[in-house]
Design an enzyme around this catalytic site. Structure first.
Site, mmCIF file in Angstrom:
data_model
loop_
_atom_site.group_PDB
_atom_site.id
_atom_site.type_symbol
_atom_site.label_atom_id
_atom_site.label_comp_id
_atom_site.label_asym_id
_atom_site.label_seq_id
_atom_site.Cartn_x
_atom_site.Cartn_y
_atom_site.Cartn_z
ATOM 1 N N ARG A 68 1.009 -1.185 0.142
ATOM 2 C CA ARG A 68 0.028 0.138 0.121
ATOM 3 C C ARG A 68 0.870 1.317 0.065
ATOM 4 O O ARG A 68 0.550 2.219 -0.741
ATOM 5 C CB ARG A 68 -0.747 -0.036 1.184
ATOM 6 C CG ARG A 68 -1.834 0.975 1.531
ATOM 7 C CD ARG A 68 -2.768 0.726 2.798
ATOM 8 N NE ARG A 68 -3.450 2.034 2.951
ATOM 9 C CZ ARG A 68 -3.092 2.699 4.116
ATOM 10 N NH1 ARG A 68 -1.990 2.500 4.803
ATOM 11 N NH2 ARG A 68 -3.882 3.814 4.254
ATOM 12 N N ARG A 94 -10.189 5.283 -0.461
ATOM 13 C CA ARG A 94 -9.247 4.651 0.563
ATOM 14 C C ARG A 94 -8.499 5.611 1.562
ATOM 15 O O ARG A 94 -8.720 6.815 1.492
ATOM 16 C CB ARG A 94 -8.026 4.658 -0.467
ATOM 17 C CG ARG A 94 -8.150 3.407 -1.500
ATOM 18 C CD ARG A 94 -7.094 3.432 -2.520
ATOM 19 N NE ARG A 94 -7.404 2.526 -3.549
ATOM 20 C CZ ARG A 94 -7.254 1.160 -3.559
ATOM 21 N NH1 ARG A 94 -6.631 0.602 -2.554
ATOM 22 N NH2 ARG A 94 -7.516 0.403 -4.509
ATOM 23 N N HIS A 112 -17.704 13.827 2.907
ATOM 24 C CA HIS A 112 -18.272 12.523 3.290
ATOM 25 C C HIS A 112 -19.677 12.780 3.500
ATOM 26 O O HIS A 112 -20.438 13.754 3.988
ATOM 27 C CB HIS A 112 -17.807 12.230 4.818
ATOM 28 C CG HIS A 112 -18.176 10.868 5.195
ATOM 29 N ND1 HIS A 112 -17.968 9.562 4.782
ATOM 30 C CD2 HIS A 112 -19.406 10.797 6.357
ATOM 31 C CE1 HIS A 112 -18.462 8.694 5.375
ATOM 32 N NE2 HIS A 112 -19.272 9.099 6.267
ATOM 33 N N GLY A 146 -7.308 8.449 10.548
ATOM 34 C CA GLY A 146 -8.285 7.684 10.860
ATOM 35 C C GLY A 146 -9.406 7.634 9.714
ATOM 36 O O GLY A 146 -8.973 8.200 8.603
ATOM 37 N N LYS A 175 -26.360 17.361 -3.393
ATOM 38 C CA LYS A 175 -26.541 18.640 -3.961
ATOM 39 C C LYS A 175 -25.852 19.609 -2.892
ATOM 40 O O LYS A 175 -25.104 20.626 -3.282
ATOM 41 C CB LYS A 175 -28.289 18.967 -3.839
ATOM 42 C CG LYS A 175 -28.480 19.964 -4.943
ATOM 43 C CD LYS A 175 -30.092 20.060 -4.857
ATOM 44 C CE LYS A 175 -30.432 21.417 -5.497
ATOM 45 N NZ LYS A 175 -31.534 21.967 -5.053
HETATM 46 C C1 GAR Z 1 -19.903 11.301 -2.737
HETATM 47 O O1 GAR Z 1 -20.973 11.146 -2.101
HETATM 48 C C2 GAR Z 1 -18.838 11.468 -1.481
HETATM 49 O O2 GAR Z 1 -19.424 11.955 -0.513
HETATM 50 C C3 GAR Z 1 -18.552 10.050 -1.168
HETATM 51 O O3 GAR Z 1 -18.725 9.516 -2.193
HETATM 52 C C4 GAR Z 1 -19.486 10.161 -3.196
HETATM 53 C C5 GAR Z 1 -18.808 10.468 -4.534
HETATM 54 O O4 GAR Z 1 -19.267 11.004 -5.420
HETATM 55 N N1 GAR Z 1 -17.129 9.927 -0.287
HETATM 56 C C6 GAR Z 1 -17.379 9.063 0.494
HETATM 57 O O5 GAR Z 1 -18.178 8.121 0.566
HETATM 58 C C7 GAR Z 1 -15.895 9.036 1.061
HETATM 59 N N2 GAR Z 1 -15.781 8.120 2.302
HETATM 60 P P1 GAR Z 1 -18.769 11.769 -6.669
HETATM 61 O O6 GAR Z 1 -17.727 10.860 -7.391
HETATM 62 O O7 GAR Z 1 -19.751 12.151 -7.714
HETATM 63 O O8 GAR Z 1 -18.088 13.080 -6.194
#
Ligand code: GAR
Length: 203
Positions: A68, A94, A112, A146, A175
């Site tokens: 990794r 990741r 997130h 984390g 959105k």
């Molecule tokens: C988004 O909802 C983002 O918040 C989430 O993945 C999606 C990516 O959408 N991220 C996570 O869950 C990270 N832990 P996108 O590729 O259309 O921006």
């Protein structure tokens, strides 16, 4: 005109948050440029979005590396090659290792789709529905070692409706993601906030 902040965006998928960042840059709301978009997924649609805007892209295959750490060293090399100052995780699935976090201390952001510290990790809109929360939302935070645990820069609240499905809730949260991520990036690159313990305070 003050120098534009150089962003490196890490993606794994669709790239709608990347798109909103590009829009904000092109509309002059963000004094930044995207030096490179790096994906760990070869056919991530985010790469295509970047190419359409003449942004340099790079696919780094995790399978090409034994460990990794080596995979992330390659990411770091590409960020350095682009003189990247801020690393923006936009749907990058990741956990970031200490080496990269230390190289970009308080300069890595993530979005997130939940109100942290509730529902870290993956599949969180489904988890929020199953738990029965009345409000969910999204969080932009600095990245630490984390999983979704770093200091919170901005959050937006989205009510959960009785007839919500994972899809409808995700769409309404998304959105808000598109609204607050560029806002948070603007605060960080223009040095408008400071960290007091875990609290992110406007200067
Ligand atoms: C988004 O909802 C983002 O918040 C989430 O993945 C999606 C990516 O959408 N991220 C996570 O869950 C990270 N832990 P996108 O590729 O259309 O921006």
């Amino acid at each position: 005109m003050i120098n534009k902040a150089k962003l490196g965006v890490l993606v794994s998928g669709r790239g709608s948050n990347l798109h909103s960042i590009i829009d904000n840059i092109e509309e002059g709301k963000l004094n930044a440029e995207i030096a490179v978009v790096i994906s760990d997924v070869r056919d991530a649609y985010a790469l295509e979005r970047a190419r359409k805007h003449n942004i340099k892209t790079c696919f780094i295959n995790p399978k090409d590396f034994k460990a990794r750490g080596e995979f992330f060293d390659e990411i770091a090399k590409n960020l350095e090659d682009g003189n990247v100052e801020y690393v923006i995780l936009a749907g990058f699935m990741r956990i970031i290792p200490a080496s990269l976090i230390n190289a970009y201390k308080n300069k890595i952001l993530n979005i997130h789709p939940a109100l942290l510290p509730s529902f870290p990790g993956l599949g969180v809109q489904k988890k929020a529905l199953e738990y029965g929360v009345k409000y969910s939302g999204c969080t932009v935070h600095f990245v630490d070692e984390g999983c979704d645990t770093g200091p919170i820069v901005l959050q937006a609240v989205v009510p959960v409706l009785d007839d919500d499905t994972e899809k409808t809730l995700s769409q309404r949260i998304l959105k808000e993601e598109h609204r607050i991520y560029p806002e948070a990036i603007e605060l960080v690159i223009n040095d408008k906030i400071e960290l007091v313990g875990r609290r992110v305070i406007k200067k």
